[in-house]
Write a protein that holds these residues in place. Structure first.
Motif, PDB file in Angstrom:
ATOM      1  N   LYS A 183      72.217  -1.337  21.263  1.00  0.00           N
ATOM      2  CA  LYS A 183      72.630  -2.553  20.560  1.00  0.00           C
ATOM      3  C   LYS A 183      74.126  -2.607  20.272  1.00  0.00           C
ATOM      4  CE  LYS A 183      68.100  -3.204  18.361  1.00  0.00           C
ATOM      5  NZ  LYS A 183      67.358  -3.296  17.080  1.00  0.00           N
ATOM      6  N   MET A 184      74.866  -1.624  20.777  1.00  0.00           N
ATOM      7  CA  MET A 184      76.312  -1.634  20.555  1.00  0.00           C
ATOM      8  C   MET A 184      76.960  -2.833  21.220  1.00  0.00           C
ATOM      9  SD  MET A 184      78.261   2.006  20.714  1.00  0.00           S
ATOM     10  CE  MET A 184      77.590   2.476  22.295  1.00  0.00           C
ATOM     11  N   PRO A 185      77.763  -3.610  20.491  1.00  0.00           N
ATOM     12  CA  PRO A 185      78.503  -4.708  21.120  1.00  0.00           C
ATOM     13  C   PRO A 185      79.498  -4.177  22.154  1.00  0.00           C
ATOM     14  CG  PRO A 185      78.505  -4.918  18.720  1.00  0.00           C
ATOM     15  CD  PRO A 185      77.968  -3.563  19.046  1.00  0.00           C
ATOM     16  N   ARG A 186      79.905  -5.060  23.049  1.00  0.00           N
ATOM     17  CA  ARG A 186      80.781  -4.653  24.143  1.00  0.00           C
ATOM     18  C   ARG A 186      82.092  -4.054  23.639  1.00  0.00           C
ATOM     19  NH1 ARG A 186      81.725  -8.582  29.213  1.00  0.00           N
ATOM     20  NH2 ARG A 186      79.695  -7.696  29.752  1.00  0.00           N
ATOM     21  N   GLY A 187      82.706  -4.652  22.612  1.00  0.00           N
ATOM     22  CA  GLY A 187      83.972  -4.141  22.099  1.00  0.00           C
ATOM     23  C   GLY A 187      83.847  -2.746  21.526  1.00  0.00           C
ATOM     24  N   ILE A 188      82.743  -2.490  20.820  1.00  0.00           N
ATOM     25  CA  ILE A 188      82.525  -1.158  20.247  1.00  0.00           C
ATOM     26  C   ILE A 188      82.218  -0.157  21.354  1.00  0.00           C
ATOM     27  CG2 ILE A 188      81.042   0.206  18.736  1.00  0.00           C
ATOM     28  CD1 ILE A 188      80.789  -2.206  16.921  1.00  0.00           C
ATOM     29  N   THR A 189      81.487  -0.585  22.365  1.00  0.00           N
ATOM     30  CA  THR A 189      81.218   0.294  23.508  1.00  0.00           C
ATOM     31  C   THR A 189      82.527   0.752  24.137  1.00  0.00           C
ATOM     32  OG1 THR A 189      79.086  -0.758  23.985  1.00  0.00           O
ATOM     33  CG2 THR A 189      80.146   0.432  25.784  1.00  0.00           C
ATOM     34  N   ALA A 190      83.450  -0.184  24.332  1.00  0.00           N
ATOM     35  CA  ALA A 190      84.740   0.157  24.943  1.00  0.00           C
ATOM     36  C   ALA A 190      85.555   1.074  24.039  1.00  0.00           C
ATOM     37  CB  ALA A 190      85.525  -1.113  25.244  1.00  0.00           C
ATOM     38  N   GLY A 191      85.690   0.697  22.763  1.00  0.00           N
ATOM     39  CA  GLY A 191      86.526   1.464  21.854  1.00  0.00           C
ATOM     40  C   GLY A 191      86.023   2.875  21.638  1.00  0.00           C
ATOM     41  N   THR A 192      84.705   3.012  21.415  1.00  0.00           N
ATOM     42  CA  THR A 192      84.158   4.343  21.168  1.00  0.00           C
ATOM     43  C   THR A 192      84.153   5.179  22.448  1.00  0.00           C
ATOM     44  OG1 THR A 192      81.904   3.478  21.471  1.00  0.00           O
ATOM     45  CG2 THR A 192      82.751   3.615  19.212  1.00  0.00           C
ATOM     46  N   GLY A 193      83.856   4.530  23.585  1.00  0.00           N
ATOM     47  CA  GLY A 193      83.844   5.278  24.834  1.00  0.00           C
ATOM     48  C   GLY A 193      85.214   5.805  25.219  1.00  0.00           C
ATOM     49  N   LEU A 194      86.242   4.992  24.995  1.00  0.00           N
ATOM     50  CA  LEU A 194      87.601   5.450  25.293  1.00  0.00           C
ATOM     51  C   LEU A 194      88.083   6.470  24.273  1.00  0.00           C
ATOM     52  CD1 LEU A 194      89.139   2.090  26.510  1.00  0.00           C
ATOM     53  CD2 LEU A 194      88.739   4.141  27.883  1.00  0.00           C
ATOM     54  N   ASP A 195      87.555   6.386  23.060  1.00  0.00           N
ATOM     55  CA  ASP A 195      87.810   7.439  22.074  1.00  0.00           C
ATOM     56  C   ASP A 195      87.283   8.767  22.612  1.00  0.00           C
ATOM     57  OD1 ASP A 195      88.455   8.754  19.698  1.00  0.00           O
ATOM     58  OD2 ASP A 195      86.651   8.078  18.655  1.00  0.00           O
ATOM     59  N   ALA A 196      86.069   8.740  23.150  1.00  0.00           N
ATOM     60  CA  ALA A 196      85.492   9.956  23.723  1.00  0.00           C
ATOM     61  C   ALA A 196      86.308  10.456  24.908  1.00  0.00           C
ATOM     62  CB  ALA A 196      84.049   9.687  24.153  1.00  0.00           C
ATOM     63  N   LEU A 197      86.765   9.537  25.763  1.00  0.00           N
ATOM     64  CA  LEU A 197      87.596   9.945  26.900  1.00  0.00           C
ATOM     65  C   LEU A 197      88.895  10.587  26.416  1.00  0.00           C
ATOM     66  CD1 LEU A 197      87.963   9.986  29.977  1.00  0.00           C
ATOM     67  CD2 LEU A 197      89.043   7.743  29.794  1.00  0.00           C
ATOM     68  N   THR A 198      89.462  10.037  25.350  1.00  0.00           N
ATOM     69  CA  THR A 198      90.662  10.639  24.762  1.00  0.00           C
ATOM     70  C   THR A 198      90.379  12.053  24.283  1.00  0.00           C
ATOM     71  OG1 THR A 198      91.369   8.439  24.019  1.00  0.00           O
ATOM     72  CG2 THR A 198      92.494  10.328  23.050  1.00  0.00           C
ATOM     73  N   HIS A 199      89.231  12.247  23.620  1.00  0.00           N
ATOM     74  CA  HIS A 199      88.846  13.592  23.170  1.00  0.00           C
ATOM     75  C   HIS A 199      88.806  14.563  24.345  1.00  0.00           C
ATOM     76  CE1 HIS A 199      86.506  11.658  19.589  1.00  0.00           C
ATOM     77  NE2 HIS A 199      87.784  11.843  19.301  1.00  0.00           N
ATOM     78  N   ALA A 200      88.180  14.120  25.439  1.00  0.00           N
ATOM     79  CA  ALA A 200      88.021  15.011  26.581  1.00  0.00           C
ATOM     80  C   ALA A 200      89.363  15.341  27.232  1.00  0.00           C
ATOM     81  CB  ALA A 200      87.074  14.367  27.606  1.00  0.00           C
ATOM     82  N   ILE A 201      90.188  14.321  27.414  1.00  0.00           N
ATOM     83  CA  ILE A 201      91.490  14.543  28.050  1.00  0.00           C
ATOM     84  C   ILE A 201      92.360  15.443  27.177  1.00  0.00           C
ATOM     85  CG2 ILE A 201      93.667  13.404  28.675  1.00  0.00           C
ATOM     86  CD1 ILE A 201      91.938  11.027  29.666  1.00  0.00           C
ATOM     87  N   GLU A 202      92.426  15.150  25.884  1.00  0.00           N
ATOM     88  CA  GLU A 202      93.285  15.960  25.011  1.00  0.00           C
ATOM     89  C   GLU A 202      92.734  17.376  24.850  1.00  0.00           C
ATOM     90  OE1 GLU A 202      96.297  13.606  22.633  1.00  0.00           O
ATOM     91  OE2 GLU A 202      94.473  13.584  21.400  1.00  0.00           O
ATOM     92  N   ALA A 203      91.415  17.522  24.858  1.00  0.00           N
ATOM     93  CA  ALA A 203      90.846  18.867  24.782  1.00  0.00           C
ATOM     94  C   ALA A 203      91.248  19.694  25.990  1.00  0.00           C
ATOM     95  CB  ALA A 203      89.318  18.782  24.690  1.00  0.00           C
ATOM     96  N   TYR A 204      91.322  19.051  27.167  1.00  0.00           N
ATOM     97  CA  TYR A 204      91.643  19.788  28.379  1.00  0.00           C
ATOM     98  C   TYR A 204      93.121  20.155  28.465  1.00  0.00           C
ATOM     99  CZ  TYR A 204      91.466  21.391  33.171  1.00  0.00           C
ATOM    100  OH  TYR A 204      91.549  22.187  34.298  1.00  0.00           O
ATOM    101  N   VAL A 205      94.001  19.297  27.970  1.00  0.00           N
ATOM    102  CA  VAL A 205      95.437  19.585  28.077  1.00  0.00           C
ATOM    103  C   VAL A 205      95.986  20.285  26.843  1.00  0.00           C
ATOM    104  CG1 VAL A 205      95.777  17.643  29.639  1.00  0.00           C
ATOM    105  CG2 VAL A 205      96.186  17.333  27.177  1.00  0.00           C
ATOM    106  N   SER A 206      95.182  20.392  25.782  1.00  0.00           N
ATOM    107  CA  SER A 206      95.634  21.061  24.565  1.00  0.00           C
ATOM    108  C   SER A 206      96.073  22.493  24.855  1.00  0.00           C
ATOM    109  CB  SER A 206      94.500  21.080  23.527  1.00  0.00           C
ATOM    110  OG  SER A 206      94.784  21.957  22.457  1.00  0.00           O
ATOM    111  N   VAL A 207      97.102  22.928  24.164  1.00  0.00           N
ATOM    112  CA  VAL A 207      97.546  24.316  24.337  1.00  0.00           C
ATOM    113  C   VAL A 207      96.518  25.295  23.781  1.00  0.00           C
ATOM    114  CG1 VAL A 207      99.989  23.677  24.287  1.00  0.00           C
ATOM    115  CG2 VAL A 207      98.842  24.299  22.137  1.00  0.00           C
ATOM    116  N   LYS A 208      95.516  24.791  23.046  1.00  0.00           N
ATOM    117  CA  LYS A 208      94.450  25.636  22.506  1.00  0.00           C
ATOM    118  C   LYS A 208      93.190  25.579  23.364  1.00  0.00           C
ATOM    119  CE  LYS A 208      95.978  25.279  17.691  1.00  0.00           C
ATOM    120  NZ  LYS A 208      95.614  24.820  16.314  1.00  0.00           N
TER     121      LYS A 208
END
Length: 387
Positions: A183-208
């Motif tokens: 039931k997630m609206p389209r805007g929330i689907t985009a915002g939360t999904g890209l939030d998750a993509l940001t988590h994954a990308i930053e986790a991979y390039v993090s110095v930790k």
């Protein structure tokens, strides 16, 4: 050589259709007798939490509701929830919702077991005692909070988003049910999904970053890049919703164990000062920050391009990295994520606040994990680039 580092996940993760209906079984297994369900009023009125409440009741676990977390969590939410928890003598918390109810529930569980105020614990590793047990049931594919050791609480008195991190904040169980995301609206689907993509990308390039977090991060990048657009275009596509949610879960596990970087450091002041939802502000910043950062770790960003499914054979690491950054920006535009200015970040107000915002971003510690270190002036320029 890699120094020894812990890798933490919830003791129990149940992923799949109808996982939410296991809430009662999990609560009973943990010896609970009365649960406080933390959610928001919209989910309550839509009936989204009914399977959870029914499961708890069927297992003989009494319930009391706190459905007041209708915005990103603040000190008020923590205080209100804590009062209910103590008054009703609840011995477990079940959080159902996006990152806001889950983060609020984490803070409530912490303050039920630790002295002082939640503000005392801003930063990492400051909680003294284990929290009240928390079962997390996400309804968005974004924050990954169901599988992290972090919570973010807004101190509205100071316009500061407080990052609080402790192993004690890890939920005892994560029930990850794709059916709750339909039931997630389209805007929330985009915002939360890209939030998750940001988590994954930053986790991979993090110095930790570490080997275990790398596996989760790259898998999440692949899942999200393929299935998020499908879930956005066709909200009823259960397979796309499932794979997007799995990617968000993996991304949460990844960044919880390797930390985030410059995007998140810059995003929190945007949310605190302009009241832009966290996931959307991450998405609005991700493209410009990737282009700035890739020179600091071209090999890592080249790996990201490959995980995105791009053809990188014959390209140098820098060429592949740039191709990946362009693809991410294309994805952001495809999902119609607004720029900062379209999100209500006015240049006149930014001019007055941007110096403090850059200071706050640096003080959060996240920019220190970025593969390319940014000066205050560079962070200020990145804010304007994203505007």
């Amino acid at each position: 050589m890699i120094n020894a580092r812990p890798f933490r996940v919830p003791p129990t993760i149940q992923f799949g259709l109808n996982a939410a209906e296991e809430a009662g079984t999990e609560a009973k297994r943990l010896g609970a007798s009365k649960a406080m369900v933390v959610t928001d009023s919209a989910l309550s009125s839509l009936g989204t939490i009914e399977p959870i409440v029914n499961s708890l009741k069927s297992a003989g676990v009494n319930t009391v509701m706190y459905d007041g977390v209708n915005s990103e969590p603040t000190l008020i939410h923590v205080s209100e929830g804590l009062d209910i928890l103590k008054k009703e003598n609840c011995d477990i918390i079940v959080a159902c919702g996006g990152g806001s109810p889950i983060d609020a529930a984490k803070a409530i569980s912490a303050m039920a077991a630790n002295p002082g105020k939640i503000e005392d614990y801003m930063g990492l590793g400051k909680l003294e005692k284990p929290c009240v047990p928390l079962i997390a049931v996400p309804t968005t594919a974004g924050t990954g909070s169901e599988a992290t050791v972090f919570t973010i609480i807004t101190d509205t008195n100071r316009d500061v988003k407080m990052l609080i991190g402790s192993p004690f904040l890890m939920p005892v169980a994560a029930l990850v049910d794709p059916l709750l995301t339909l039931k997630m609206p389209r805007g929330i689907t985009a915002g939360t999904g890209l939030d998750a993509l940001t988590h994954a990308i930053e986790a991979y390039v993090s110095v930790k970053a570490q080997p275990m977090s790398d596996v989760m991060a790259l898998s999440a990048i692949g899942l999200l890049s393929e299935y998020l657009p499908q879930a956005w275009a066709n909200p009823d596509n259960v397979e796309a919703r499932s794979q997007t949610l799995l990617g968000a879960l993996q991304a949460g596990i990844a960044f919880s164990n390797s930390s985030v970087a410059l995007v998140h450091g810059m995003s929190r002041p945007v949310g605190a000062n302009f009241h832009v939802p966290h996931g959307v502000s991450n998405a609005a910043l991700l493209g410009v920050v990737m282009r700035f950062s890739l020179i600091g770790a071209p090999d890592r960003y080249a790996d990201i391009a490959e995980a995105l499914g791009l053809q990188v054979d014959g390209l140098t690491a820098m060429e592949a990295a740039m191709t990946g950054a362009e693809a991410v920006q294309d994805l952001i535009e495809l999902l119609e994520v607004p720029t900062l200015s379209n999100l209500g970040v006015e240049k006149d107000k930014l001019d007055k606040l941007v110096s403090k915002m850059a200071d706050d971003a640096i003080a959060s510690g996240s920019p220190g994990n970025n593969p390319r270190k940014a000066t205050k002036d560079e962070i200020i320029q990145l804010y304007y680039d994203a505007l």
